[in-house]
Design a protein around this motif. Structure first.
Motif, PDB file in Angstrom:
ATOM      1  N   UNK A 439       9.466  11.403 -18.854  1.00 56.11           N
ATOM      2  CA  UNK A 439       8.885  10.964 -16.798  1.00 56.11           C
ATOM      3  C   UNK A 439       7.684  11.506 -16.728  1.00 56.11           C
ATOM      4  N   UNK A 440       6.993  12.805 -17.352  1.00 54.84           N
ATOM      5  CA  UNK A 440       6.269  13.575 -17.214  1.00 54.84           C
ATOM      6  C   UNK A 440       4.802  12.586 -18.352  1.00 54.84           C
ATOM      7  N   UNK A 441       5.454  12.469 -19.605  1.00 51.35           N
ATOM      8  CA  UNK A 441       4.201  11.823 -20.396  1.00 51.35           C
ATOM      9  C   UNK A 441       4.063  10.143 -20.448  1.00 51.35           C
ATOM     10  N   UNK A 442       4.847   9.600 -19.625  1.00 49.08           N
ATOM     11  CA  UNK A 442       4.316   8.111 -19.312  1.00 49.08           C
ATOM     12  C   UNK A 442       4.187   7.652 -18.312  1.00 49.08           C
ATOM     13  N   UNK A 443       2.955   9.010 -17.482  1.00 47.45           N
ATOM     14  CA  UNK A 443       3.521   8.851 -15.890  1.00 47.45           C
ATOM     15  C   UNK A 443       2.226   7.122 -16.199  1.00 47.45           C
ATOM     16  N   UNK A 444       1.496   7.380 -14.465  1.00 49.34           N
ATOM     17  CA  UNK A 444       0.680   6.121 -14.170  1.00 49.34           C
ATOM     18  C   UNK A 444      -0.825   5.822 -14.265  1.00 49.34           C
ATOM     19  N   UNK A 445      -0.880   7.591 -15.006  1.00 52.44           N
ATOM     20  CA  UNK A 445      -1.923   7.940 -15.161  1.00 52.44           C
ATOM     21  C   UNK A 445      -2.247   6.978 -16.945  1.00 52.44           C
ATOM     22  N   UNK A 446      -0.946   7.420 -18.131  1.00 57.27           N
ATOM     23  CA  UNK A 446      -0.752   7.028 -18.967  1.00 57.27           C
ATOM     24  C   UNK A 446      -0.972   5.259 -18.826  1.00 57.27           C
ATOM     25  N   UNK A 447      -0.471   4.740 -17.928  1.00 60.06           N
ATOM     26  CA  UNK A 447       0.297   3.178 -17.959  1.00 60.06           C
ATOM     27  C   UNK A 447      -1.423   2.898 -17.504  1.00 60.06           C
ATOM     28  N   UNK A 448      -2.122   2.908 -16.238  1.00 57.99           N
ATOM     29  CA  UNK A 448      -2.832   2.721 -16.231  1.00 57.99           C
ATOM     30  C   UNK A 448      -4.173   2.443 -17.326  1.00 57.99           C
ATOM     31  N   UNK A 449      -4.323   4.090 -18.450  1.00 58.08           N
ATOM     32  CA  UNK A 449      -5.109   4.195 -19.442  1.00 58.08           C
ATOM     33  C   UNK A 449      -5.053   2.890 -20.268  1.00 58.08           C
ATOM     34  N   UNK A 450      -3.626   3.403 -20.902  1.00 58.80           N
ATOM     35  CA  UNK A 450      -3.394   2.174 -22.002  1.00 58.80           C
ATOM     36  C   UNK A 450      -3.681   0.612 -21.322  1.00 58.80           C
ATOM     37  N   UNK A 451      -3.592   0.270 -20.087  1.00 63.16           N
ATOM     38  CA  UNK A 451      -3.208  -0.945 -19.823  1.00 63.16           C
ATOM     39  C   UNK A 451      -5.692  -1.093 -19.989  1.00 63.16           C
ATOM     40  N   UNK A 452      -6.368  -0.104 -19.012  1.00 63.92           N
ATOM     41  CA  UNK A 452      -8.041  -0.734 -19.266  1.00 63.92           C
ATOM     42  C   UNK A 452      -8.354  -0.210 -20.900  1.00 63.92           C
ATOM     43  N   UNK A 453      -7.386   0.280 -21.460  1.00 68.50           N
ATOM     44  CA  UNK A 453      -8.029   0.757 -22.502  1.00 68.50           C
ATOM     45  C   UNK A 453      -8.008  -0.684 -23.623  1.00 68.50           C
ATOM     46  N   UNK A 454      -6.942  -1.501 -23.349  1.00 64.39           N
ATOM     47  CA  UNK A 454      -6.244  -3.086 -23.626  1.00 64.39           C
ATOM     48  C   UNK A 454      -7.319  -4.059 -22.696  1.00 64.39           C
ATOM     49  N   UNK A 455      -7.842  -3.569 -21.860  1.00 64.92           N
ATOM     50  CA  UNK A 455      -9.292  -5.258 -21.314  1.00 64.92           C
ATOM     51  C   UNK A 455      -9.855  -4.372 -21.850  1.00 64.92           C
ATOM     52  N   UNK A 456     -10.714  -3.281 -22.384  1.00 61.98           N
ATOM     53  CA  UNK A 456     -11.983  -2.550 -22.841  1.00 61.98           C
ATOM     54  C   UNK A 456     -11.696  -3.000 -24.450  1.00 61.98           C
ATOM     55  N   UNK A 457     -10.098  -3.626 -25.038  1.00 59.34           N
ATOM     56  CA  UNK A 457     -10.570  -3.427 -26.794  1.00 59.34           C
ATOM     57  C   UNK A 457     -11.073  -4.898 -26.202  1.00 59.34           C
ATOM     58  N   UNK A 458     -10.289  -5.564 -27.679  1.00 58.35           N
ATOM     59  CA  UNK A 458     -11.102  -6.814 -28.798  1.00 58.35           C
ATOM     60  C   UNK A 458     -10.439  -7.170 -30.047  1.00 58.35           C
ATOM     61  N   UNK A 459      -9.242  -5.987 -30.189  1.00 59.04           N
ATOM     62  CA  UNK A 459      -8.203  -6.419 -31.281  1.00 59.04           C
ATOM     63  C   UNK A 459      -7.302  -7.791 -31.441  1.00 59.04           C
ATOM     64  N   UNK A 460      -7.867  -8.861 -30.837  1.00 63.28           N
ATOM     65  CA  UNK A 460      -6.972 -10.047 -31.044  1.00 63.28           C
ATOM     66  C   UNK A 460      -8.366 -10.813 -31.525  1.00 63.28           C
ATOM     67  N   UNK A 461      -9.823 -10.492 -30.989  1.00 65.56           N
ATOM     68  CA  UNK A 461     -11.105 -11.552 -31.672  1.00 65.56           C
ATOM     69  C   UNK A 461     -10.818 -11.447 -33.509  1.00 65.56           C
ATOM     70  N   UNK A 462      -9.712 -10.821 -34.192  1.00 63.09           N
ATOM     71  CA  UNK A 462      -9.688 -10.638 -35.379  1.00 63.09           C
ATOM     72  C   UNK A 462      -9.209 -11.756 -35.899  1.00 63.09           C
ATOM     73  N   UNK A 463      -7.891 -12.700 -35.389  1.00 64.15           N
ATOM     74  CA  UNK A 463      -6.935 -13.303 -35.369  1.00 64.15           C
ATOM     75  C   UNK A 463      -7.921 -14.696 -36.131  1.00 64.15           C
TER      76      UNK A 463
END
Length: 463
Positions: A439-463
């Motif tokens: 609960x401590x390590x996978x908190x809502x801040x971790x969730x938000x940062x993971x999603x926003x990072x994916x939204x910034x990211x382009x790892x699917x562009x290599x398909x």
């Protein structure tokens, strides 16, 4: 730095620190992200208007800009009470028996999504990131694309996603899912809901999915991924140490006169399995007469969606069951079920959680369920309570050290209640330590940062 535009059905206006009725962890996390990124939170005000004008009510509170629109009564009935809560909500929670298909609902749903798109479009700058939330707004991204929006856009679904064999019962399901592929990132609570979505894309649309969840569709590349949401751990645990929480803890403890406390906190909804929970507790009382007067179930269930007939029926059924169970097992100085139809501020809830020997979280189906995580976070680490958790809650995948149960089996839940009440301190501590780490390590801040990072990211562009 790119701004963040958050779009959801309703907007949570930030409150001053310490204000009554503190916000939930999701609102706290999103407000924090909006402050950091100079963002805007857009959605429905919750208010009615006789005629839709598209007027935006812009406010700035605690460093966060919000923009809201009012909706016409017909909009609310067809989009919100209708398609969102009488069609999609039951279907997404596997309750096809309660799912209503009405052409007017679908038309209202698309009309309001279009109104959202028309209203928010002027607020969007070229470099903004757009984050859309939940089942109310699935086609919004497609409508924004039609208006020429080329920004990175993400959708996060807070509910389950149903198996393909259930989803295909929805009229025009193909059009709904196709509209979702306008987003660059599509997020789900768990790998199970993600898997159901990808299965639909493969079987019904013939799309190929790469191993890392990337989908190619009409020249665009989309990433679909699980982003399990958590609570705002720091904010919640700070509140749990407050004087308000301690007062709530002490009052509840004093009122039960030494009896063991089981607690459930759920919005009044058929997906939460409250009827089954009450019947399981009744089974426990009947099977364990020596314990029947030594345990109290406190069920807090604020009403919701009172305009929907199925929710009115739930309330009537639970009131009838409460009366029947209490009539069978109570005496002049004791009632086994305390059923409360009102909400409480989060700090008071934290005190109630801390006072409870058992957290009873037994939904029939849930996207995640943050009550389970709040219960763990509120516990006294030296003498923690025991979490009983439905195997059908999304949280079960992260919280394997809870006592997992099948909420449909009265016998399973009854026996698990007995086990939880008898669990020795050493085992309670060991289980709680592991749950608390998660609960401590996978908190809502971790969730938000993971999603926003994916939204910034382009790892699917290599398909």
């Amino acid at each position: 730095m790119s701004r963040l535009i958050v779009i959801s059905n309703r907007v949570s206006v930030p409150k001053a620190a310490g204000a009554a009725g503190a916000q939930g962890g999701l609102a706290v996390a999103l407000n924090s992200a909006l402050r950091e990124n100079r963002g805007i939170w857009f959605g429905w005000s919750g208010q009615e208007t006789e005629e839709f004008t598209g007027h935006l009510d812009m406010q700035r509170n605690d460093g966060v800009t919000t923009a809201t629109i009012d909706l016409e009564p017909q909009d609310i009935e067809e989009y919100y009470n209708g398609y969102a809560n009488r069609t999609l909500w039951p279907l997404f929670h596997y309750r096809i028996d309660l799912t209503e298909y009405d052409r007017n609902f679908g038309e209202g749903y698309e009309r309001v999504n279009r109104r959202f798109a028309d209203s928010v479009r002027p607020l969007i700058d070229q470099d903004d990131l757009i984050w859309v939330h939940d089942y109310h707004l699935l086609p919004l991204g497609s409508m924004l694309r039609t208006q020429g929006v080329k920004n990175r856009m993400g959708l996060f679904l807070h509910t389950p996603w149903p198996p393909t064999r259930l989803l295909v019962s929805l009229p025009f399901h193909e059009r709904l899912v196709e509209s979702m592929l306008a987003y660059d990132v599509i997020g789900f609570q768990t790998e199970e809901w993600l898997g159901s979505f990808l299965h639909y894309l493969e079987k019904e649309m013939g799309l190929e999915i790469s191993e890392d969840g990337c989908v190619q569709y009409q020249g665009r590349r989309i990433v679909a991924q699980a982003f399990p949401i958590g609570i705002d751990f720091a904010e919640f645990t700070q509140g749990a140490q407050s004087e308000e929480a301690q007062d709530a803890h002490d009052k509840l403890k004093a009122s039960v006169r030494g009896r063991k406390i089981l607690i459930g906190v759920d919005r009044l909804d058929y997906s939460k399995g409250l009827g089954e929970r009450f019947e399981s507790f009744s089974r426990f009382l009947a099977d364990n007469p020596e314990l029947a007067s030594k345990a109290v179930l406190l069920q807090i269930a604020p009403p919701s969606r009172g305009d929907v007939a199925s929710y009115q029926q739930i309330r009537e059924d639970l009131e009838r069951k409460t009366g029947h169970i209490n009539g069978a097992h109570a005496d002049v100085a004791f009632v086994p079920i305390r059923y409360v139809n009102r909400g409480y501020p989060r700090r008071q809830l934290a005190g109630f959680y801390r006072a409870a020997d058992v957290g009873l979280v037994t939904p029939l189906r849930d996207g995640m369920n943050l009550v389970a995580k709040e219960y763990v976070a509120a516990q006294n680490e030296e003498d923690p309570g025991v979490l009983i958790l439905s195997q059908f809650a999304g949280a079960a995948l992260q919280m394997e050290d809870a006592l997992l149960v099948n909420p449909h089996s009265l016998e399973d839940v009854s026996e698990t209640i007995k086990r939880a009440l008898a669990m020795p301190l050493e085992e309670r501590r060991a289980r709680h330590d592991k749950l608390l780490d998660s609960v401590r390590s996978e908190d809502v801040v971790h969730w938000r940062e993971q999603f926003v990072r994916a939204l910034h990211g382009t790892h699917c562009d290599a398909i």
